[in-house]
Design a protein around this motif. Structure first.
Motif, PDB file in Angstrom:
ATOM      1  N   LEU A 150      -7.763   2.992  -4.745  1.00  0.00           N
ATOM      2  CA  LEU A 150      -8.214   1.762  -4.102  1.00  0.00           C
ATOM      3  C   LEU A 150      -9.211   1.018  -4.983  1.00  0.00           C
ATOM      4  CD1 LEU A 150      -8.745   2.543  -0.294  1.00  0.00           C
ATOM      5  CD2 LEU A 150      -7.233   0.820  -1.279  1.00  0.00           C
ATOM      6  N   VAL A 153      -6.985   4.260   4.854  1.00  0.00           N
ATOM      7  CA  VAL A 153      -6.199   4.888   3.783  1.00  0.00           C
ATOM      8  C   VAL A 153      -6.662   6.318   3.544  1.00  0.00           C
ATOM      9  CG1 VAL A 153      -5.728   4.799   1.302  1.00  0.00           C
ATOM     10  CG2 VAL A 153      -5.568   2.719   2.673  1.00  0.00           C
ATOM     11  N   LEU A 164       0.812  -1.213   0.000  1.00  0.00           N
ATOM     12  CA  LEU A 164       0.000   0.000   0.000  1.00  0.00           C
ATOM     13  C   LEU A 164       0.850   1.271   0.000  1.00  0.00           C
ATOM     14  CD1 LEU A 164      -2.946  -0.817   2.445  1.00  0.00           C
ATOM     15  CD2 LEU A 164      -3.000  -0.638  -0.038  1.00  0.00           C
TER      16      LEU A 164
END
Length: 383
Positions: A333, A282, A142
């Motif tokens: 995402l 996130v 990530l």
């Protein structure tokens, strides 16, 4: 009236430090530990390198080659490309250091300095990949998503700021870029500096060390302030008040947000603990890293205090950067199709060592220089 309030505030803060000596000691130690592990290895080598490159005339060389690219895109001189590369490589507050240097040397105007300051301050790649993605989230993959959101958002802010305080007189370059003219500009810059290489290196190390020590002081001081605010439950009260206004967001999330507004690293840690869905984690991480924290704001304000640059442009840019980075993180995402539902992410205790920070920063630095070299070659070839 303002001076009286400032004196009372500082007196109250001094009294609080005497009342809570152990908390002050531990929080200052935590701030200095973060500086030692992440900031020092990421910043000091690049501070020294940037000073050496600037005194060698490399900035003038790059400025001639990239003038015709930087002007149309960002409404900035070609010399600003060096600040962009170093700012994206080393993280806070490299962009502010180099922008202030260019402004003090008269290489850029006041408006150009404020445009440049707006989009050359990011978290370091070592922090985003190592500390957040690998260490806090426990998901190194990530790191690309978070860094991409933060970097791309800042480039968008830079493009938007090309419309900031535009004068009627255009400052477009009147001549085509060429290696011969760029080389001559670099030689002229070297001839103007009469110092020997030993003097240049010594001055670069001295100035870089002073700057990175100043950053350490800011981090320790704001860590103490944030600890005191948490001891007095001020951030919790602000979070509770915000929860009453927007009840769908838990108090813990608001508290992580307010802590992140003051200090980015602590806010990122609490954001992961307060949220369980990956997309929400996130989103808040991208928001906080785009914002940077009041500790970074104080560093930038201190670095530009010797110039005529206005701090308001930096504040506006950080707000835009935070919002755009949040939006981009959610888009990325969805594109990456990362599972986000019912996913509990545990915090990893894996330490992030010097090599991780240095290696990632070096890769980003080489990537930035490679992109600039390709752009310069393309501009020269088409001239």
């Amino acid at each position: 009236m303002f001076n009286v309030a400032r004196v009372l505030t500082l007196s109250f803060l001094a009294l609080a430090m005497f009342i809570y000596p152990q908390e002050v000691l531990s929080s200052a130690a935590e701030g200095l530990t973060l500086w030692w592990r992440f900031v020092l290895p990421a910043l000091l080598p690049f501070f020294i390198l940037s000073e050496l490159l600037m005194t060698s005339g490399f900035v003038h060389f790059l400025g001639v080659l990239l003038e015709s690219f930087m002007r149309p895109v960002f409404r900035l001189p070609g010399k600003a490309a060096f600040v962009v590369a170093m700012g994206y490589t080393s993280g806070f507050p490299m962009g502010a250091v180099l922008t202030a240097r260019l402004r003090n040397d008269g290489e850029i105007t006041r408006e150009e300095g404020e445009r440049l300051l707006a989009f050359t301050n990011n978290p370091s790649p070592g922090f985003m990949f190592g500390a957040v993605a690998s260490g806090m989230l426990g998901k190194p993959s990530l790191g690309i998503l978070l860094a991409g959101s933060v970097y791309l958002a800042n480039l968008i802010v830079g493009f938007l700021f090309r419309f900031y305080r535009v004068t009627s007189v255009s400052q477009q370059s009147s001549s085509f870029p060429s290696f011969r003219r760029a080389w001559q500009e670099m030689k002229n810059a070297q001839n103007r500096d009469r110092r020997t290489f030993g003097q240049v290196l010594g001055d670069a190390i001295k100035q870089s060390t002073n700057t990175v020590l100043m950053v350490a002081g800011f981090m320790a001081f704001f860590a103490v302030i944030l600890r005191l605010l948490n001891l007095w439950h001020i951030t919790f009260l602000l979070a509770s008040l915000s929860h009453h206004i927007i009840q769908i967001i838990p108090v813990s999330v608001f508290q992580a947000l307010f802590n992140g507004i003051f200090e980015m690293t602590l806010g990122c840690q609490e954001a992961i603990q307060a949220l369980f869905l990956l997309d929400q984690q996130v989103a808040l991480l991208a928001l906080l890293m785009g914002w940077g924290g009041l500790s970074v704001f104080a560093q930038v304000a201190g670095l530009i205090s010797g110039t005529d640059l206005r701090f308001s442009s930096f504040l506006i840019a950080r707000t835009l950067h935070a919002i755009i980075a949040l939006g981009l993180s959610q888009v990325f995402l969805m594109i990456a199709k990362v599972p986000t539902s019912n996913q509990l992410v545990q915090i990893s205790e894996t330490p992030v060592f010097f090599w991780n920070t240095w290696h990632l920063s070096s890769l980003v630095f080489m990537g930035c220089l490679s992109i600039l070299a390709v752009l310069a070659l393309v501009r020269v070839r088409h001239s």
